[in-house]
Motif scaffolding. Structure first.
Motif, PDB file in Angstrom:
ATOM      1  N   SER A  77      -5.124  71.683  53.813  1.00 24.48           N
ATOM      2  CA  SER A  77      -4.114  70.820  53.196  1.00 24.48           C
ATOM      3  C   SER A  77      -4.030  69.445  53.849  1.00 24.48           C
ATOM      4  O   SER A  77      -3.525  68.489  53.241  1.00 24.48           O
ATOM      5  CB  SER A  77      -2.742  71.497  53.237  1.00 24.48           C
ATOM      6  N   ASP A  80      -5.698  66.591  51.780  1.00 24.64           N
ATOM      7  CA  ASP A  80      -4.884  65.972  50.731  1.00 24.64           C
ATOM      8  C   ASP A  80      -3.872  64.998  51.325  1.00 24.64           C
ATOM      9  O   ASP A  80      -3.614  63.925  50.766  1.00 24.64           O
ATOM     10  CB  ASP A  80      -4.153  67.043  49.912  1.00 24.64           C
ATOM     11  N   ARG A  95     -13.905  61.805  46.723  1.00 27.62           N
ATOM     12  CA  ARG A  95     -14.064  63.191  47.148  1.00 27.62           C
ATOM     13  C   ARG A  95     -15.525  63.465  47.483  1.00 27.62           C
ATOM     14  O   ARG A  95     -16.433  62.941  46.823  1.00 27.62           O
ATOM     15  CB  ARG A  95     -13.599  64.141  46.042  1.00 27.62           C
TER      16      ARG A  95
END
Length: 309
Positions: A77, A80, A95
């Motif tokens: 996480s 992100d 990405r």
């Protein structure tokens, strides 16, 4: 936690055979993989004996200097979170897919204000240390050359070190352990900054200079004695030494600087103090930069300030 550590440095070399002899035979790194990239460039991947991920150094044949850096985060996480912060800072983020870098998972990639490419990832193939993780010995019995345990840090140049310090703070959650400033006044120019996200004295340093350049990348050693032994081995192997064994005022680390066969500057580094976010930042003024960089001689040599790749 976000960024845990510098995961890998990916650098260019002019001759792969010469580079492999330097990094494997003199520095004692372990080759974990070799391939040919999509653009036809030969690549070789290395790790130190005390590193457990697949690689920490990538050599790519064709030129000199740094291609990119990989930064490992604690949780998936965190990718992100850093992506959001990077976009808020004004950076263009893309990405990257698992496998774009061998044995590295999904992540993000962006170009910093200093024009260096950073990649952020969480997953890396576990390769294991050379001594294992069950009742391990203190070090491998048959170390080669210097026997560098691990990648430690890097120093890059930027036309605007203050902007880079802000980016590393806002996006990566880094803090400055030491700075070189033009004065002690609040409205000062920043000459250099040494930054980290953990207790390591620095993971990345940024000094004023041309965009996108590499000053050096460094490997960790255990002691001052190991630094001296490394310098002896470099002399045996005819490695060009930039700065013989000495101490830094900045970070208090002990060091030898030297060049790989392509002209990229390397360092072996030991010591330094533990860093904490609440420790006051150490500030050096420009008139004391010689003592800050080379504590014993108290002066910089011309190569150290002009040779970049």
């Amino acid at each position: 936690m976000g960024i845990m550590r510098l995961g890998y440095a990916h650098v260019r070399v002019t001759d792969m055979a010469e580079a492999k002899d330097h990094y494997a035979s003199t520095l004692g790194l372990y080759e974990t993989h070799s391939d040919t990239a999509a653009d036809g460039a030969k690549r070789t991947f290395y790790k130190g004996w005390d590193e457990w991920d697949h690689h920490s150094l990538v050599l790519e044949e064709g030129g000199v200097g740094v291609v990119k850096y990989g930064w490992k985060v604690e949780h998936e996480s965190d990718i992100d979170d850093i992506e959001s912060k990077a976009k808020a800072f004004g950076l263009t983020v893309e990405r990257m897919a698992k496998g774009e870098n061998p044995e590295i998972g999904d992540g993000i990639r962006f170009t910093t204000p200093s024009e260096h490419v950073f990649e952020v990832y969480h997953q890396a193939t576990a390769y294991g240390t050379e001594v294992g993780s069950h009742n391990p010995d203190a070090f491998p019995r048959h170390l080669v050359g210097v026997g560098a345990p691990a990648l430690d840090h890097s120093l890059i140049t930027s036309e605007d070190p203050k902007l880079m310090e802000r980016m590393l703070t806002d996006v990566f959650g880094f803090y400055a352990t030491e700075r070189v400033q033009t004065s002690l006044d609040e409205d000062h120019d920043l000459v250099g900054t040494w930054m980290t996200s953990n207790n390591q004295i620095h993971q990345l340093a940024v000094i004023g200079g041309p965009q996108g350049k590499l000053h050096h990348f460094a490997f960790r050693l255990d002691s001052w004695n190991d630094v001296g032994r490394a310098a002896d081995l470099m002399t045996m192997d005819d490695v060009p030494i930039d700065v013989t064994p000495t101490r830094h005022g900045i970070t208090r680390g002990q060091t030898v600087y030297f060049f790989d066969p392509s002209g990229n500057r390397n360092e072996v580094f030991s010591g330094g103090y533990l860093a904490f976010p609440d420790r006051p930042t150490t500030v050096w003024t420009v008139d004391q930069i010689g003592r800050g960089i080379f504590y014993h001689s108290r002066e910089l040599n011309e190569r150290f300030t002009t040779v970049l790749t």
